[in-house]
Enzyme design. Structure first.
Site, PDB file in Angstrom:
ATOM      1  N   LYS A   1     -10.909   0.093   4.888  1.00  0.00           N
ATOM      2  CA  LYS A   1     -11.862   0.207   6.000  1.00  0.00           C
ATOM      3  C   LYS A   1     -13.066   1.095   5.652  1.00  0.00           C
ATOM      4  O   LYS A   1     -14.201   0.755   5.964  1.00  0.00           O
ATOM      5  CB  LYS A   1     -11.129   0.807   7.201  1.00  0.00           C
ATOM      6  CG  LYS A   1     -11.899   0.751   8.479  1.00  0.00           C
ATOM      7  CD  LYS A   1     -11.715  -0.583   9.125  1.00  0.00           C
ATOM      8  CE  LYS A   1     -12.189  -0.637  10.544  1.00  0.00           C
ATOM      9  NZ  LYS A   1     -11.868  -1.947  11.135  1.00  0.00           N
TER      10      LYS A   1
ATOM     11  N   HIS B   1       3.086  14.374  -6.266  1.00  0.00           N
ATOM     12  CA  HIS B   1       2.247  13.263  -5.780  1.00  0.00           C
ATOM     13  C   HIS B   1       0.771  13.663  -5.775  1.00  0.00           C
ATOM     14  O   HIS B   1       0.326  14.364  -4.864  1.00  0.00           O
ATOM     15  CB  HIS B   1       2.695  12.849  -4.380  1.00  0.00           C
ATOM     16  CG  HIS B   1       4.002  12.134  -4.399  1.00  0.00           C
ATOM     17  ND1 HIS B   1       4.111  10.779  -4.559  1.00  0.00           N
ATOM     18  CD2 HIS B   1       5.266  12.608  -4.339  1.00  0.00           C
ATOM     19  CE1 HIS B   1       5.381  10.429  -4.580  1.00  0.00           C
ATOM     20  NE2 HIS B   1       6.114  11.522  -4.455  1.00  0.00           N
TER      21      HIS B   1
ATOM     22  N   CYS C   1       6.241  10.265  -9.869  1.00  0.00           N
ATOM     23  CA  CYS C   1       7.572  10.427  -9.270  1.00  0.00           C
ATOM     24  C   CYS C   1       8.530   9.347  -9.800  1.00  0.00           C
ATOM     25  O   CYS C   1       8.878   9.368 -10.970  1.00  0.00           O
ATOM     26  CB  CYS C   1       7.448  10.421  -7.747  1.00  0.00           C
ATOM     27  SG  CYS C   1       8.886  11.139  -6.954  1.00  0.00           S
ATOM     28  N   TYR C   2       8.911   8.373  -8.984  1.00  0.00           N
ATOM     29  CA  TYR C   2       9.807   7.328  -9.501  1.00  0.00           C
ATOM     30  C   TYR C   2       9.189   6.638 -10.720  1.00  0.00           C
ATOM     31  O   TYR C   2       9.892   6.286 -11.673  1.00  0.00           O
ATOM     32  CB  TYR C   2      10.084   6.304  -8.388  1.00  0.00           C
ATOM     33  CG  TYR C   2      11.055   5.215  -8.796  1.00  0.00           C
ATOM     34  CD1 TYR C   2      12.403   5.503  -8.964  1.00  0.00           C
ATOM     35  CD2 TYR C   2      10.619   3.905  -9.022  1.00  0.00           C
ATOM     36  CE1 TYR C   2      13.296   4.510  -9.349  1.00  0.00           C
ATOM     37  CE2 TYR C   2      11.505   2.918  -9.402  1.00  0.00           C
ATOM     38  CZ  TYR C   2      12.853   3.221  -9.557  1.00  0.00           C
ATOM     39  OH  TYR C   2      13.734   2.235  -9.939  1.00  0.00           O
TER      40      TYR C   2
ATOM     41  N   GLU D   1      -1.667  11.799  -5.119  1.00  0.00           N
ATOM     42  CA  GLU D   1      -2.445  10.954  -4.207  1.00  0.00           C
ATOM     43  C   GLU D   1      -2.550  11.514  -2.791  1.00  0.00           C
ATOM     44  O   GLU D   1      -3.370  11.054  -2.007  1.00  0.00           O
ATOM     45  CB  GLU D   1      -1.862   9.528  -4.189  1.00  0.00           C
ATOM     46  CG  GLU D   1      -0.469   9.384  -3.569  1.00  0.00           C
ATOM     47  CD  GLU D   1       0.679   9.672  -4.540  1.00  0.00           C
ATOM     48  OE1 GLU D   1       0.462  10.417  -5.505  1.00  0.00           O
ATOM     49  OE2 GLU D   1       1.786   9.176  -4.297  1.00  0.00           O
TER      50      GLU D   1
ATOM     51  N   GLY E   1       8.779   5.679  -5.412  1.00  0.00           N
ATOM     52  CA  GLY E   1       9.612   4.704  -4.706  1.00  0.00           C
ATOM     53  C   GLY E   1      10.885   5.385  -4.265  1.00  0.00           C
ATOM     54  O   GLY E   1      11.215   6.464  -4.744  1.00  0.00           O
TER      55      GLY E   1
ATOM     56  N   ASP F   1     -15.734  -5.251  10.632  1.00  0.00           N
ATOM     57  CA  ASP F   1     -15.219  -6.168   9.603  1.00  0.00           C
ATOM     58  C   ASP F   1     -15.897  -7.533   9.676  1.00  0.00           C
ATOM     59  O   ASP F   1     -16.368  -8.061   8.662  1.00  0.00           O
ATOM     60  CB  ASP F   1     -13.701  -6.352   9.738  1.00  0.00           C
ATOM     61  CG  ASP F   1     -12.971  -5.026   9.732  1.00  0.00           C
ATOM     62  OD1 ASP F   1     -13.554  -4.047   9.246  1.00  0.00           O
ATOM     63  OD2 ASP F   1     -11.829  -4.979  10.227  1.00  0.00           O
TER      64      ASP F   1
END
Ligand code: XMP
Length: 517
Positions: free
Chosen positions: A372, A172, A81-82, A174, A54, A230
């Site tokens: 998606k 990070h 991180c945060y 991710e 964040g 979708d």
């Protein structure tokens, strides 16, 4: 749902990526804002928590705090991180401003590999390439923690209290720039939290069909089909669940691409055996768009007209309490916290299928928690044709925003033909699935001089646009093979009447947008 990880969002731009990586490891997870009611989060019986990064500093006056209920569960927690700073701060360590911000790629030295988080990760010389993006860092460990990795700039690049399953990463895991990051997230979910990796499309389909049956019971339900993946997956799931209680409404706005209405009707009515009401509203739409050149006005008119047409058709069906919609997880996340609302409005996105609240339908949204790519995986598992599962996104207002200036039937037909040629060439080169994420033709509001045979011509100009992108928020123009562009251009001017010039758009987004309007 058993085996869930709760991702707690503290405002990182990467929170969605954390969730994606965990799902890619076949573990279900959901994102909750840090301010979520504890009961809402705990209702999912999470087996562990991931605290996102964040923008704040834990010492700032209005910094988001670590909610008490998280540590009270005595479940594993991974702070990124945060999120790591929050753990540090709460558990008696110290967070300090680093001498300088660290941003970009770094190599950390992993000093402890024998724990569940780093289990099985192969590191030459113990070095791991990671992505850093932080100002603060942990400079004193909380009691019970040990250093798992260090770098020259971050002496505590990873920390853990292995007994309690509490971990912190300064970098990070991710983002793709941390190449082995997905393994860390998998390890946290599967090894540390002991979640079974059983989140697969087939599992999702079985569960969803059951819950749709429960929700809809014996009632009737409608679904607006647009031809996109979708709404197609939504309709198919509902159809599998309640069969002919479902009626699909397909509104042909006249603004679709060549052959699209026929394909939708053929696939869903003839092949899948659904009850489908096709509505040809071309004339209504064209009439409403007459003389309109402003892009935002076009969007408003089309959105409004679409809703009215859909309402009218739904009313004809009689008592239908349910409406199925293909809302996806990113839409749900985007519309949640006030901190997540886009700042400047660039375009009003009208999504065919996005219907007003005052329709008094109860919503069935089976894709509400999917990304998606997961929807595509479900579409494949449901046996939908590739042409639908891998269809490139197409804007709700359709070709109206690809005709600059007034939309007329004649101009629509010109654009449809040029677009079909371009897509045909891209398809033949195998570029419609992986080579470009969106490709189309645009009809420009100019005429230019040309020469054909010995005659002067004064005709339309077509722009071709093809982009590569991951998230459609930024995009690069596709570096298409020049011979392919030459073939498309030749075919467009030779096979069609009224076009004597073709240009290729070489702007990225930003500063341009993907569509021209
Ligand atoms: P832009 O042009 O904003 O487009 O870079 C980003 C993505 O959004 C699609 N798009 C729309 N989709 N209604 C939609 O449903 C709209 O009004 C609309 N405008 C743009 C665009 O095709 C691209 O995929």
């Amino acid at each position: 749902m058993d085996n869930t990880i709760a991702v707690i969002d503290f405002g990182s731009q990467y929170t969605q990526l954390i969730a994606r990586r965990v799902r890619e490891a076949h573990v279900y997870c959901e994102i909750f804002p840090y301010s979520a009611e504890p009961a809402e989060v705990l209702a999912h019986a999470p087996k562990g928590f991931i605290l996102s990064g964040g923008p704040a500093s834990v010492y700032a006056a209005d910094a988001p705090q670590l909610p008490d209920y998280i540590l009270e569960q005595q479940l594993p927690v991974l702070g990124i991180c945060y999120g790591m700073h929050l753990l540090t701060h709460r558990l008696g360590g110290r967070v300090a401003a680093a001498a300088r911000r660290e941003y970009g790629q770094a190599d950390v030295h992993v000093v402890r590999l024998e724990n569940d988080l780093f289990r099985g990760i192969e590191l030459p010389n113990g070095l791991m390439r990671v992505w850093m993006s932080h100002g603060d860092h942990t400079d004193r460990l909380p009691p019970g923690f040990e250093v798992l990795a260090r770098s020259s700039n971050s002496p505590i690049a990873a920390m853990g209290d292995v007994q309690r399953g509490l971990y912190g990463l300064q970098f990070h895991p991710e983002v793709v720039h941390t190449p082995l990051g997905h393994e860390l997230l998998r390890n946290f979910a599967v090894e540390v939290c002991q979640c079974a990796p059983d989140w697969t499309p087939v599992f999702f389909i079985e569960q969803t069909i059951e819950s749709i049956r429960e929700q809809v019971g014996e009632d009737q339900i409608v679904c607006g089909l647009s031809g996109g993946v979708d709404s197609a997956v939504t309709a198919t799931l509902v159809h599998r669940a309640v069969g002919d209680q479902l009626t699909c409404i397909f509104v042909n706005t006249g603004l679709l691409r060549l052959g699209e209405p026929e394909q939708v009707i053929h696939t869903f009515r003839d092949t899948m055996g659904m009850r489908l009401v096709p509505v040809d509203a071309t004339e209504e739409f064209l009439e409403a768009l007459q003389g309109v050149v402003d892009p935002e006005r076009k969007r408003r008119i089309i959105g409004e007209r679409f809703i009215r047409t859909f309402e009218r058709e739904a009313r004809i069906l009689g008592d239908v309490p349910f409406l199925a919609q293909g809302t996806l997880y990113p839409d749900v996340i985007e519309s949640r916290g006030p901190e997540r609302q886009a700042a400047a409005k660039i375009k009003t996105h009208h999504n065919v299928g996005g219907l007003p609240d005052d329709m008094s339908f109860r919503l069935v949204e089976p894709l509400r928690y999917l990304f998606k790519d997961e929807v595509r995986a479900v579409g494949e598992a449901l046996g939908l044709p590739d042409s639908i599962v891998w269809r490139q996104p197409f804007p709700g207002p359709g070709l109206a925003v690809r005709i600059l200036g007034e939309v007329t039937w004649e101009r629509l037909e010109t654009l449809r033909a040029a677009d079909a040629i371009f897509l045909d060439e891209l398809g033949a080169a195998g570029l419609l699935r992986d080579g470009t994420q969106q490709a189309f033709a645009v009809l420009l509001p100019v005429r230019s001089v040309g020469v054909m045979g010995d005659e002067r011509t004064y005709q339309n100009a077509i722009a071709l646009r093809a982009v590569t992108t991951e998230d459609f928020m930024t995009a690069d123009w596709a570096r298409l093979d020049l011979d392919l562009l030459a073939r498309a251009s030749n075919r467009i001017v030779n096979e069609m009447r009224g076009v004597n010039r073709v240009v290729y758009d070489i702007t990225s987004k930003p500063p341009a947008t993907i569509e021209w309007e």
